[in-house]
Design a protein around this motif. Structure first.
Motif, PDB file in Angstrom:
ATOM      1  N   UNK A 143       0.503  26.329  -9.320  1.00 50.82           N
ATOM      2  CA  UNK A 143       1.256  26.502  -8.072  1.00 50.82           C
ATOM      3  C   UNK A 143       2.558  25.702  -8.122  1.00 50.82           C
ATOM      4  N   UNK A 144       3.485  26.107  -7.262  1.00 51.54           N
ATOM      5  CA  UNK A 144       4.729  25.356  -7.075  1.00 51.54           C
ATOM      6  C   UNK A 144       4.537  24.396  -5.903  1.00 51.54           C
ATOM      7  N   UNK A 145       5.010  23.176  -6.073  1.00 50.02           N
ATOM      8  CA  UNK A 145       4.886  22.125  -5.070  1.00 50.02           C
ATOM      9  C   UNK A 145       6.233  21.468  -4.835  1.00 50.02           C
ATOM     10  N   UNK A 146       6.482  21.053  -3.590  1.00 52.05           N
ATOM     11  CA  UNK A 146       7.572  20.127  -3.306  1.00 52.05           C
ATOM     12  C   UNK A 146       6.910  18.769  -3.132  1.00 52.05           C
ATOM     13  N   UNK A 147       7.319  17.837  -3.970  1.00 53.14           N
ATOM     14  CA  UNK A 147       6.785  16.482  -3.914  1.00 53.14           C
ATOM     15  C   UNK A 147       7.910  15.574  -3.437  1.00 53.14           C
ATOM     16  N   UNK A 148       7.670  14.878  -2.350  1.00 46.81           N
ATOM     17  CA  UNK A 148       8.650  13.972  -1.771  1.00 46.81           C
ATOM     18  C   UNK A 148       8.102  12.557  -1.897  1.00 46.81           C
ATOM     19  N   UNK A 149       8.872  11.716  -2.600  1.00 42.83           N
ATOM     20  CA  UNK A 149       8.442  10.338  -2.825  1.00 42.83           C
ATOM     21  C   UNK A 149       9.592   9.418  -2.457  1.00 42.83           C
ATOM     22  N   UNK A 150       9.259   8.337  -1.787  1.00 44.80           N
ATOM     23  CA  UNK A 150      10.295   7.426  -1.311  1.00 44.80           C
ATOM     24  C   UNK A 150       9.911   5.976  -1.583  1.00 44.80           C
ATOM     25  N   UNK A 151      10.960   5.191  -1.839  1.00 47.33           N
ATOM     26  CA  UNK A 151      10.832   3.748  -2.017  1.00 47.33           C
ATOM     27  C   UNK A 151      11.963   3.091  -1.243  1.00 47.33           C
ATOM     28  N   UNK A 152      11.747   1.887  -0.779  1.00 43.36           N
ATOM     29  CA  UNK A 152      12.835   1.184  -0.117  1.00 43.36           C
ATOM     30  C   UNK A 152      12.397  -0.153   0.447  1.00 43.36           C
ATOM     31  N   UNK A 153      13.378  -0.839   1.023  1.00 43.52           N
ATOM     32  CA  UNK A 153      13.154  -2.138   1.634  1.00 43.52           C
ATOM     33  C   UNK A 153      13.861  -2.237   2.979  1.00 43.52           C
ATOM     34  N   UNK A 154      14.002  -1.114   3.657  1.00 49.36           N
ATOM     35  CA  UNK A 154      14.685  -1.098   4.947  1.00 49.36           C
ATOM     36  C   UNK A 154      13.760  -1.496   6.085  1.00 49.36           C
ATOM     37  N   UNK A 155      14.271  -1.342   7.292  1.00 48.52           N
ATOM     38  CA  UNK A 155      13.501  -1.685   8.493  1.00 48.52           C
ATOM     39  C   UNK A 155      12.300  -0.757   8.671  1.00 48.52           C
ATOM     40  N   UNK A 156      11.328  -1.208   9.417  1.00 49.71           N
ATOM     41  CA  UNK A 156      10.177  -0.425   9.843  1.00 49.71           C
ATOM     42  C   UNK A 156       9.447   0.274   8.684  1.00 49.71           C
ATOM     43  N   UNK A 157       9.061  -0.474   7.651  1.00 45.59           N
ATOM     44  CA  UNK A 157       8.445   0.161   6.486  1.00 45.59           C
ATOM     45  C   UNK A 157       7.145   0.917   6.795  1.00 45.59           C
ATOM     46  N   UNK A 158       6.260   0.352   7.625  1.00 47.01           N
ATOM     47  CA  UNK A 158       4.987   1.041   7.913  1.00 47.01           C
ATOM     48  C   UNK A 158       5.227   2.293   8.742  1.00 47.01           C
ATOM     49  N   UNK A 159       6.149   2.221   9.694  1.00 50.20           N
ATOM     50  CA  UNK A 159       6.487   3.407  10.486  1.00 50.20           C
ATOM     51  C   UNK A 159       7.073   4.485   9.590  1.00 50.20           C
ATOM     52  N   UNK A 160       7.932   4.099   8.672  1.00 49.00           N
ATOM     53  CA  UNK A 160       8.524   5.034   7.718  1.00 49.00           C
ATOM     54  C   UNK A 160       7.418   5.741   6.931  1.00 49.00           C
ATOM     55  N   UNK A 161       6.453   4.990   6.446  1.00 46.31           N
ATOM     56  CA  UNK A 161       5.354   5.595   5.683  1.00 46.31           C
ATOM     57  C   UNK A 161       4.524   6.531   6.564  1.00 46.31           C
TER      58      UNK A 161
END
Length: 185
Positions: A143-161
């Motif tokens: 199958x074809x998948x869109x995989x979105x992965x993010x890394x960072x050190x900005x504000x509100x990390x748990x909310x972002x996740x």
């Protein structure tokens, strides 16, 4: 993210750093972007969202390259860009995305054709800066998948996740509908 050190130069595997004559150039020529994040930081975030576009059989009219090309033709399918941005994704062009109620979040996007990957880099002024989001078109398990992965050190990390699925699902669903509507070519 896997890192490889070659002759004292750090190259991020699968990312957009370019090397010329022993020097590393920042993505899109933007010195304010960051690709290496401290996972011990209180502000560190990481998330991974996978979305199944369809099986190879369901999308048999399409090659991976054609799907990736169609995806890039509408900037509104690539990231949560403000509505004023229309048309195809222009690599490295500064645009603003909407994060919750905040509308002025500057990013640049680098396109990696061979890897069928788009990498969004936040810039100063972005609510979640510093950070990056990698959006990959993958072919796996038939199958074809869109995989979105993010890394960072900005504000509100748990909310972002926690909000990651909510942010990306509508874009992925719109692209899936477009892809399936155009499958009978």
């Amino acid at each position: 993210m896997q890192k490889i050190v070659i002759v004292g130069i750090l190259i991020s595997w699968g990312s957009c750093l370019t090397v010329s004559f022993g020097q590393v150039s920042p993505p899109c020529g933007q010195d304010q972007t960051k690709e290496i994040y401290d996972s011990t930081s209180n502000n560190y975030h990481h998330y991974l969202v996978s979305f199944r576009l369809g099986s190879v059989e369901e999308l048999s009219d399409w090659s991976r390259e054609e799907i990736f090309e169609l995806w890039r033709k509408d900037i509104q399918l690539v990231h949560p860009a403000l509505r004023k941005y229309k048309g195809p994704l222009v690599p490295c062009k500064l645009i603003h995305v909407k994060i919750g109620p905040i509308r002025k979040n500057p990013i640049v996007t680098e396109v990696m054709l061979e890897q069928a990957t788009l990498v969004n880099y936040s810039l100063p002024g972005h609510f979640l800066h510093p950070g990056m989001v990698e959006r990959r078109l993958e072919l796996r398990d038939g199958a074809y998948w869109i995989v979105t992965e993010s890394w960072g050190e900005g504000r509100w990390p748990r909310t972002n996740e926690r909000q990651s699925e909510k942010v990306w699902a509508p874009l992925n669903e719109k692209f899936q509908a477009l892809l399936k509507a155009q499958s009978i070519r």
